[in-house]
Structure formats: C-alpha cells, structure tokens
Scaffold this active site. Sequence first.
Site, mmCIF file in Angstrom:
data_model
loop_
_atom_site.group_PDB
_atom_site.id
_atom_site.type_symbol
_atom_site.label_atom_id
_atom_site.label_comp_id
_atom_site.label_asym_id
_atom_site.label_seq_id
_atom_site.Cartn_x
_atom_site.Cartn_y
_atom_site.Cartn_z
ATOM 1 N N TYR A 47 0.818 -1.216 0.000
ATOM 2 C CA TYR A 47 0.000 0.000 0.000
ATOM 3 C C TYR A 47 0.854 1.269 0.000
ATOM 4 O O TYR A 47 0.334 2.352 -0.255
ATOM 5 C CB TYR A 47 -0.917 0.047 1.235
ATOM 6 C CG TYR A 47 -1.767 -1.172 1.484
ATOM 7 C CD1 TYR A 47 -1.978 -2.141 0.505
ATOM 8 C CD2 TYR A 47 -2.370 -1.354 2.723
ATOM 9 C CE1 TYR A 47 -2.755 -3.256 0.754
ATOM 10 C CE2 TYR A 47 -3.156 -2.464 2.985
ATOM 11 C CZ TYR A 47 -3.349 -3.418 1.997
ATOM 12 O OH TYR A 47 -4.117 -4.511 2.260
ATOM 13 N N HIS A 105 1.710 -11.613 2.500
ATOM 14 C CA HIS A 105 0.566 -10.966 1.859
ATOM 15 C C HIS A 105 -0.258 -11.910 0.996
ATOM 16 O O HIS A 105 -1.455 -11.686 0.770
ATOM 17 C CB HIS A 105 1.064 -9.792 1.010
ATOM 18 C CG HIS A 105 0.021 -8.754 0.745
ATOM 19 N ND1 HIS A 105 0.298 -7.415 0.659
ATOM 20 C CD2 HIS A 105 -1.309 -8.845 0.551
ATOM 21 C CE1 HIS A 105 -0.811 -6.734 0.428
ATOM 22 N NE2 HIS A 105 -1.801 -7.583 0.348
#
Length: 271
Positions: A47, A105
């Site tokens: 992000y 992730h």
Amino acid sequence: MVETVTLSDGHTMPAIGLGVYLNDECAEACEVALQNGYRMIDGARYYENEVQVGVGVGKSGVKREDVFITSKVYHPDFTYDGTTAALKESIANLGSSYYDLYLTHSALGGKDARLAAYRALLDGKASGMIKSVGVSNYSAKHIEEIREAGLEIPVVNQIELHPFCQQKPIVEYCKKNNIVVQAYSPLVCGALDNPVIQELSTKYSKDPAQILVKWSLQRGFVPLPKSSQPGRIISNGQVFGWEIEPTDMAKLDALDRGKEGAVTWNPVDVD
C-alpha cells in the site's frame, strides 16, 4: 467500541479494524478512526503508506501500545533475507520498534518462497520486531505446508470475505485450527445496492455498510472496512450494541456465490 478476540498465541486483537489499502488520505483516516474508537489499523508494504500509518497514530493522541498495527510482506520479497529486510524497513517506516501483527501478503511465489518468508517472520517475532505472525490469502493447503515444515501455524489468515464470497472451505479449516479469520473487502468495494442488504438496512435503520460489517462480526470474523471519508469511518465502527436476527443472517448467507462473488484478486488457490 473496543471488543477484542484472543489469538492462539495469547495476544488480544480488536474485533474490527480500519483498512488502509491505497488510501491517499491514510494519515487522516487513521487519526479519525483512532479518535473515534478504533484500535486496529491494517496496512501493508504494497500500500506504500506505512509512514502515513505512523503519522496518523502519532497525531491521534492514542498511545502506540494501545493500537494494534498490521503490515504485510509482498511476494517479490519472499526470500528469508528479503523478508527480513522488508520487515526492518516496515518498522523504520512506522517509526515504532515493533508490529503487533505481520503477515505474508499472499501465497504467490511457490512453496519454498512462502516458507522462507514465513520463517523470517517467525525469527522477527523471536527478536521482538513482531508480536504475532499470520498469513493472508492462504488456503488450507498453504497452511498445512507450514505445519508439515514443523513451524508454528499462523494466528491469523486474512482473506476477502463478505456475503457474496464466503470462502467456506478455508473458513471452516481456520476455525478448526484456532486461526482467526480477518475479512478484507467486507463492504464488497461499495456494491451495497443488493435488495437484501437494502431491505435489512431499512429494517434495522442502519447503513448498508453497517449491515455488512455486522454480518462479518456475527459470523465470527474480524472485519477491516476501508474508507477515507471521516463520516463513513465513524459509522462503519458503530456496529456494537445491536444484532441481526438469525432469519436475516440466513438471508445474507444465501447471497454466497463462492469464488464468483469475489471483487478483488482473491488468490487463495494458487499453487
């Protein structure tokens, strides 16, 4: 607002968190959330806003030790050294000495890469950089690889989860193995115009988003609703002190479309 769940390693985690995926107003969103009862921020290296999470926490006036902060290592870094370096950089970005939870992730990259990254995170936990270690977008087979390697299994699996994509096989596996399921995209990326959701929104005098977050909580998940709008951040957290009736929960349960209901990448079945 803060209700908590207990992880298998003994740490506690808030029952709802703020997601900050690609949020250009990340620091402001974190500040608003923490000032209005949230105590968990879910971030990730992908992000590119770990610094902003730290800024938002600092501006909120809430003590660092009272905030549960998550980040994730992305699959291009899935080697032992790459993950270790990523973790150290994440900590520097945050401006703190540790993360409460750190995840791989996804399961992309193959078995050897997954295990190398996971081992690095466990060593990061042993050295005090992480309090708890988990995974994201993992299926049962990916978690079983960890068990077969003789490593402690993750305390959390974070997956896309909402009434249209209920991920029943992996959810059942996680519940059997005492792995807390965090639900990302619990608001279906804003697709709130479904007739059932609208009907229940009217019946309970709640926003459609609140209905979806509450469904997630009542199913035993830990939802991570994302918003950059202060009003939405606040209302998304106002989901305690009322219940959706069993018959209405069943209506939401009936919306499940399996994998076809996913609205994000949802890579739980990669090799």
